[in-house]
Motif scaffolding. Sequence first.
Motif: not given
Length: 452
Positions: A240, A244-245, A248, A261, A263, A275, A277, A291, A310
């Motif tokens: 995760e 997410k990194s 972003e 931003k 989630w 999720y 974004l 994602c 992912w």
Amino acid sequence: ITAMLNLRVVITRFASPLGSLHVQTARASTAPAAPTDATPSKRQRPTEFEADGQRFVTDDKWNVSPAVIRLMERRLLQEKNPLGLLKQRIVNHFHHKYRKPGGRSPLFAVCESEPRVVSTFANFDSLLTPADHVSRRSSDTYYVNEGNCLRAHTSAHQHKLMAQGLDNFLVVGDVFRRDEIDATHYPCFHQMEAVRLYSADELYQTRAGEDMPIFQEKPDDMRMKEKQEKHTMDAVKALEIRLKSTLEDLSDALFGPECEKRWVDAYFPFTHPSYELEVKYEGKWLEVLGCGIMEQRLLESAGVTDKVGWAFGIGLERIAMVLYGVPDIRLFWSRDSGFLSQFEGLRPEDDIKYKPISAHPQVLFDISFFLPDGISFDDMKADVCDVIRGVGGELIEQVKLTDEFQNKKGRKSQTYRIVYRSNEKALTKDEVNVVHKAIEGELVDKFAVVMR
């Protein structure tokens, strides 16, 4: 390198006084109007369909309309189109940000020549889509026959690419859905998909001798909201964070790091947890992408038993409409140079906002002449543009040098394409011809050019 388009419909034993016919599909219309999508009657169904080097025998499941076949003949990502700019912008970001050890080559392979007709296994079953899911209906998907359809998403290639041994890849291309048609929907649109797989060492970046498992010794009896049955909690948290990194950073590259931003939890059949974004851009919250952590069953069915991963998917039209200020999805299909010329010669990272063009049609005229002695091509070009603007005024939308040469006698020649368009009314050729003749006269009087 994207494969050359090979698209053909062959109709045989058609009810016609001419007997058997072999029909080449027509070129797409220059108008960006949305295609109608009535299902062909059975007697109009081709017996064979060929696309991207694959040939299929059709059956009664066939529901691909001639309008959609015409859309398949276009390759917008290869044309001078804002969608191509956006695609390359994302690819450039991933290639710059993520490199293989040593930094010599990009980490993510780019797959943009995958066939657009896929098996129903690839489109649905490999992604764990339930048998009764609405997306399987003929009202939602374009079928070539019972076992094959036009891909409805770039995710349809995940299983095959992982089975071929790819761990990190981007898939980009046009996809097809029997969707409503309005300013934000179209039967064909474009997606980019990304997958990244990790071994335990890659995920945790462990040192030699350290043992941090990604799978539980005994799977959970029931699925948890936070994770799948086989994954350890550490593996899910690490995935995760990395997912997410990554996204972003992509959002910052597209919309700027100053954008807020958030989630949002989501559901997709092929990821868990999942999720979305969202980014606050120009005062509005925008859903950017979906994602999640890839379903381990999906990886296992592709022969990947020792890794986790992912995936994310992004719709290019949705993002391009926001970034470039394009108000209608149909404009991406326009061949109108008033639209396309605004994106010509730009770098993928350039910021630009589309300026609305007139709803009235263009009128095109060419002008060709021999230059007077002693004048260079570049100087003449600047003078011609000044004259055209001065005479034509607001009726001039574009001026483009289309040809220039010097003959054996040393005489220089140029040809220009002038695009006329009024914001107030539809111009007739007779009306434009008056202006065009005035431009020719001004060039002759002022610079002694000789019209050809």
